[in-house]
Enzyme design. Structure first.
Site, PDB file in Angstrom:
ATOM      1  N   LYS A  44       0.835  -1.217   0.000  1.00  0.00           N
ATOM      2  CA  LYS A  44       0.000   0.000   0.000  1.00  0.00           C
ATOM      3  C   LYS A  44       0.864   1.261   0.000  1.00  0.00           C
ATOM      4  O   LYS A  44       0.665   2.162  -0.823  1.00  0.00           O
ATOM      5  CB  LYS A  44      -0.905   0.009   1.241  1.00  0.00           C
ATOM      6  CG  LYS A  44      -1.596   1.349   1.487  1.00  0.00           C
ATOM      7  CD  LYS A  44      -2.480   1.315   2.709  1.00  0.00           C
ATOM      8  CE  LYS A  44      -1.790   1.616   4.012  1.00  0.00           C
ATOM      9  NZ  LYS A  44      -1.528   3.040   4.292  1.00  0.00           N
ATOM     10  N   ASN A  45       1.802   1.326   0.939  1.00  0.00           N
ATOM     11  CA  ASN A  45       2.537   2.584   1.097  1.00  0.00           C
ATOM     12  C   ASN A  45       3.473   2.875  -0.076  1.00  0.00           C
ATOM     13  O   ASN A  45       3.718   4.036  -0.399  1.00  0.00           O
ATOM     14  CB  ASN A  45       3.308   2.593   2.423  1.00  0.00           C
ATOM     15  CG  ASN A  45       2.362   2.704   3.619  1.00  0.00           C
ATOM     16  OD1 ASN A  45       1.180   3.002   3.451  1.00  0.00           O
ATOM     17  ND2 ASN A  45       2.874   2.466   4.810  1.00  0.00           N
ATOM     18  N   CYS A 138      -4.726  12.548  12.782  1.00  0.00           N
ATOM     19  CA  CYS A 138      -5.559  11.357  12.678  1.00  0.00           C
ATOM     20  C   CYS A 138      -5.508  10.650  14.015  1.00  0.00           C
ATOM     21  O   CYS A 138      -4.893  11.136  14.954  1.00  0.00           O
ATOM     22  CB  CYS A 138      -5.105  10.462  11.534  1.00  0.00           C
ATOM     23  SG  CYS A 138      -3.534   9.708  11.846  1.00  0.00           S
ATOM     24  N   ARG A 143       0.513  14.306  13.442  1.00  0.00           N
ATOM     25  CA  ARG A 143       1.079  14.126  12.102  1.00  0.00           C
ATOM     26  C   ARG A 143       1.217  15.432  11.313  1.00  0.00           C
ATOM     27  O   ARG A 143       0.559  15.640  10.292  1.00  0.00           O
ATOM     28  CB  ARG A 143       0.271  13.093  11.324  1.00  0.00           C
ATOM     29  CG  ARG A 143       0.161  11.786  12.073  1.00  0.00           C
ATOM     30  CD  ARG A 143      -0.509  10.717  11.280  1.00  0.00           C
ATOM     31  NE  ARG A 143       0.384  10.045  10.356  1.00  0.00           N
ATOM     32  CZ  ARG A 143       0.019   8.995   9.636  1.00  0.00           C
ATOM     33  NH1 ARG A 143      -1.189   8.534   9.725  1.00  0.00           N
ATOM     34  NH2 ARG A 143       0.875   8.431   8.821  1.00  0.00           N
ATOM     35  N   ASP A 330       3.860   0.100  12.234  1.00  0.00           N
ATOM     36  CA  ASP A 330       2.673  -0.491  11.604  1.00  0.00           C
ATOM     37  C   ASP A 330       2.469  -1.962  11.980  1.00  0.00           C
ATOM     38  O   ASP A 330       1.465  -2.559  11.581  1.00  0.00           O
ATOM     39  CB  ASP A 330       2.765  -0.364  10.072  1.00  0.00           C
ATOM     40  CG  ASP A 330       2.514   1.075   9.613  1.00  0.00           C
ATOM     41  OD1 ASP A 330       2.095   1.910  10.436  1.00  0.00           O
ATOM     42  OD2 ASP A 330       2.744   1.356   8.412  1.00  0.00           O
ATOM     43  N   ARG A 422      -8.932   0.296   4.256  1.00  0.00           N
ATOM     44  CA  ARG A 422      -7.964   1.239   3.697  1.00  0.00           C
ATOM     45  C   ARG A 422      -6.696   0.497   3.289  1.00  0.00           C
ATOM     46  O   ARG A 422      -6.040   0.896   2.332  1.00  0.00           O
ATOM     47  CB  ARG A 422      -7.579   2.281   4.756  1.00  0.00           C
ATOM     48  CG  ARG A 422      -8.592   3.366   5.006  1.00  0.00           C
ATOM     49  CD  ARG A 422      -7.986   4.406   5.929  1.00  0.00           C
ATOM     50  NE  ARG A 422      -6.591   4.596   5.552  1.00  0.00           N
ATOM     51  CZ  ARG A 422      -5.578   4.686   6.394  1.00  0.00           C
ATOM     52  NH1 ARG A 422      -5.776   4.661   7.683  1.00  0.00           N
ATOM     53  NH2 ARG A 422      -4.347   4.860   5.955  1.00  0.00           N
TER      54      ARG A 422
HETATM   55  C1  UD1 Z   1       4.292   6.529   6.687  1.00  0.00           C
HETATM   56  C2  UD1 Z   1       3.346   5.387   6.415  1.00  0.00           C
HETATM   57  C3  UD1 Z   1       2.729   4.883   7.708  1.00  0.00           C
HETATM   58  C4  UD1 Z   1       3.813   4.533   8.726  1.00  0.00           C
HETATM   59  C5  UD1 Z   1       4.780   5.695   8.900  1.00  0.00           C
HETATM   60  C6  UD1 Z   1       5.970   5.364   9.792  1.00  0.00           C
HETATM   61  C7  UD1 Z   1       2.539   5.962   4.205  1.00  0.00           C
HETATM   62  C8  UD1 Z   1       1.373   6.319   3.365  1.00  0.00           C
HETATM   63  N1  UD1 Z   1       2.315   5.853   5.526  1.00  0.00           N
HETATM   64  O1  UD1 Z   1       3.520   7.597   7.220  1.00  0.00           O
HETATM   65  O2  UD1 Z   1       1.969   3.701   7.407  1.00  0.00           O
HETATM   66  O3  UD1 Z   1       3.208   4.262   9.972  1.00  0.00           O
HETATM   67  O4  UD1 Z   1       5.310   6.103   7.618  1.00  0.00           O
HETATM   68  O5  UD1 Z   1       6.636   4.244   9.316  1.00  0.00           O
HETATM   69  O6  UD1 Z   1       3.610   5.718   3.710  1.00  0.00           O
HETATM   70  N2  UD1 Z   1       6.514  14.004  11.370  1.00  0.00           N
HETATM   71  C9  UD1 Z   1       6.707  15.331  11.700  1.00  0.00           C
HETATM   72  N3  UD1 Z   1       6.715  16.258  10.690  1.00  0.00           N
HETATM   73  C10 UD1 Z   1       6.559  15.924   9.383  1.00  0.00           C
HETATM   74  C11 UD1 Z   1       6.377  14.555   9.054  1.00  0.00           C
HETATM   75  C12 UD1 Z   1       6.366  13.617  10.075  1.00  0.00           C
HETATM   76  O7  UD1 Z   1       6.840  15.671  12.876  1.00  0.00           O
HETATM   77  O8  UD1 Z   1       6.579  16.802   8.520  1.00  0.00           O
HETATM   78  C13 UD1 Z   1       6.458  12.987  12.444  1.00  0.00           C
HETATM   79  C14 UD1 Z   1       5.080  12.306  12.528  1.00  0.00           C
HETATM   80  O9  UD1 Z   1       4.153  13.077  13.249  1.00  0.00           O
HETATM   81  C15 UD1 Z   1       5.417  10.998  13.192  1.00  0.00           C
HETATM   82  C16 UD1 Z   1       6.828  10.708  12.653  1.00  0.00           C
HETATM   83  O10 UD1 Z   1       7.343  11.924  12.141  1.00  0.00           O
HETATM   84  O11 UD1 Z   1       5.447  11.141  14.586  1.00  0.00           O
HETATM   85  C17 UD1 Z   1       6.853   9.659  11.560  1.00  0.00           C
HETATM   86  O12 UD1 Z   1       6.032  10.077  10.494  1.00  0.00           O
HETATM   87  P1  UD1 Z   1       6.360   9.726   8.979  1.00  0.00           P
HETATM   88  O13 UD1 Z   1       7.560   8.855   8.912  1.00  0.00           O
HETATM   89  O14 UD1 Z   1       6.365  10.981   8.201  1.00  0.00           O
HETATM   90  O15 UD1 Z   1       5.081   8.872   8.584  1.00  0.00           O
HETATM   91  P2  UD1 Z   1       4.143   9.067   7.322  1.00  0.00           P
HETATM   92  O16 UD1 Z   1       4.963   9.333   6.109  1.00  0.00           O
HETATM   93  O17 UD1 Z   1       3.038   9.985   7.653  1.00  0.00           O
END
Ligand code: UD1
Length: 451
Positions: A44-45, A138, A143, A330, A422
């Protein structure tokens, strides 16, 4: 053993057709061993990021091994709303980005799925501007997207956030994003993907330091490279992208879903079953396999892309979620369900998201002995879980309740399937093929009138 008789409950025959407008519940009659082989779908990701990446190329892309998921349908809708022509046949998706007609992503679609924010990088790189609603928080945490925004700014985009929209545009004099050295405060998967995609068409070299190393980053980078991008180091902490003038048509196959595979490994472990899983990329599952071995399971490599899991005595262990190659957040909820019936005391620590222990309350309804303190869950193994009505509060929490239901005595009713759908391609159909007693039924109408 209770037999699955369903009275006056219409069965939803095709789970892939289930939508949020059609609330349904999974009924699971537990303690039935599973056996056989399960086919793992595309990731998915990876697929979501790659679909966004298709915006970078003004020609056709053909993607293979696309999973059948609500989130993929939402991304298809979003790309169509941007003017792209898409055609899906089974697990193959054709995307024609030559008709990209707007840089504005509609709120209704972005608000439903966080990954849709990923279009911002390719849009700005290709059109010089993008307007994408903030995805919002969420159930699992706030996030934010600050790292995505700072990355785009470092590449020379002007970014304003107004009225809930992120507007990014390239200063007209330059016309292109400009390569830069970017250090990420945290190895965010999404921010790494945004910067990686944006940098493919930038002027000069971009260095992403402290980049995320997840397999989905490597898959996205390989997809971009197949379109002609110049990217080195994906899968390590430092990614170098040398911008090119344009990208070309591509045919690409998405990697297998390591989280789906991990969920089936836990389903086998929790039911004391022997299962074969393929296709998988075993290195992507290394952190989950290492923990399963610590817990007492045997896992063998049958062929380079096929794993066999054998039953074993379940023992407690500690788990801390970390960015890859650490233990994946995850998989945390599914392992919590397994540790709930593993002998001894385990500590599960969630370090990636600030609010990802909602499934604990639901597992406790099934008889689990778990205490939560901050982001730590202290699990004392119990001999057996007991079936109960439970609610999935997010995608992986719902999956954890399904695997818990497979091990529980009696009947478990799992709600919140809009989350499950999802991210799992026909989970109950695959489980049923392995022998699980599981049915999706339409939820009875609620007597409660909303206030
Ligand atoms: C992706 C995955 C999700 C997985 C996660 C961590 C997808 C669609 N989703 O989510 O399934 O659980 O990686 O492996 O690929 N953060 C910030 N600022 C930012 C971005 C992130 O503070 O601009 C923080 C987030 O709040 C969180 C942490 O970084 O606490 C990790 O988030 P991130 O690695 O960005 O996850 P996603 O890309 O949202």
């Amino acid at each position: 053993m209770l037999e699955p008789t369903i009275i006056n409950s219409p069965i939803v025959s095709n789970p892939a057709s289930a939508t949020e407008e059609q609330p349904s519940v999974l009924h699971i009659w537990g303690r039935t061993p599973l056996q056989g082989h399960v086919a793992i779908s595309g990731a998915k990701n990876s697929a979501l990021a790659i679909m966004a990446g298709a915006l970078l190329c003004p020609q056709d892309c053909r993607l293979h091994n696309l999973p059948w998921l609500v989130d993929i349908n939402r991304m298809i809708q979003l790309l169509a709303a941007l003017g792209l022509k898409l055609n899906r046949q089974g697990d193959v998706l054709d995307i024609d980005s030559s008709s990209l007609s707007t840089s504005q992503a509609p709120y209704e679609l972005v608000s439903q799925m966080r990954a849709s924010f990923f279009v911002i990088g390719p849009l700005v790189a290709r059109l010089g501007m993008a307007s994408v609603p903030l995805p919002g928080g969420c159930a699992i945490g706030a996030r934010p997207v600050d790292l995505h925004v700072r990355g785009l700014q470092a590449l020379g985009a002007e970014v304003r956030i107004e009225h809930g929209l992120v507007h990014a545009c390239i200063n007209e004099r330059r016309g292109r994003l400009k390569g830069a050295k970017i250090y990420l405060d945290y190895p965010s998967v999404g921010a790494t993907e945004t910067i990686l995609m944006a940098a493919t068409l930038a002027d000069g070299e971009t260095l992403i330091e402290n980049a995320a190393q997840e397999p989905e980053i490597v898959d996205l980078a390989n997809f971009c490279r197949a379109m002609g991008a110049n990217i080195q180091g994906a899968g390590t902490k430092t990614i170098a992208v040398s911008g090119v003038d344009h990208l070309h048509s591509v045919e690409y196959s998405v990697i297998p879903d390591r989280i789906e595979a991990g969920t089936f490994l836990v389903a086998a472990a929790i039911t004391g079953s022997e299962l074969l899983l393929s296709p998988v990329i075993p290195e992507h599952l290394a952190p989950a396999i290492a923990k399963l071995r610590e817990i007492g399971l045997q896992i063998r490599l049958e062929t380079p892309d096929c794993l066999r899991i054998l039953p074993g005595e379940l023992r407690a262990t500690d788990i801390e979620t970390r960015p890859f190659p650490g233990f994946p957040t995850d998989m945390q909820a599914q392992f919590m369900a397994l540790l709930a019936i593993s002998e001894g005391n385990s500590v599960v620590s969630e370090t990636v998201f600030e609010n990802r222990l909602h499934h604990v309350a639901e597992l406790k309804r099934m008889g689990a002995d778990i205490r939560v303190k901050g982001n730590h869950a202290f699990v004392t193994g119990v001999p057996r879980l007991s079936g109960a009505p439970v609610q999935g509060t997010d995608l992986r929490a719902a999956a954890a309740l399904v695997v818990a239901g497979l091990a529980a005595e009696g009947k478990t009713e799992v709600g919140g399937l809009q989350h499950l759908d999802r991210g799992y391609d026909n989970l109950e159909g695959k489980l049923r093929q392995l022998g699980a007693k599981i049915e999706r039924v339409q939820a009875p109408p609620s007597n409660v009138t909303p206030a």
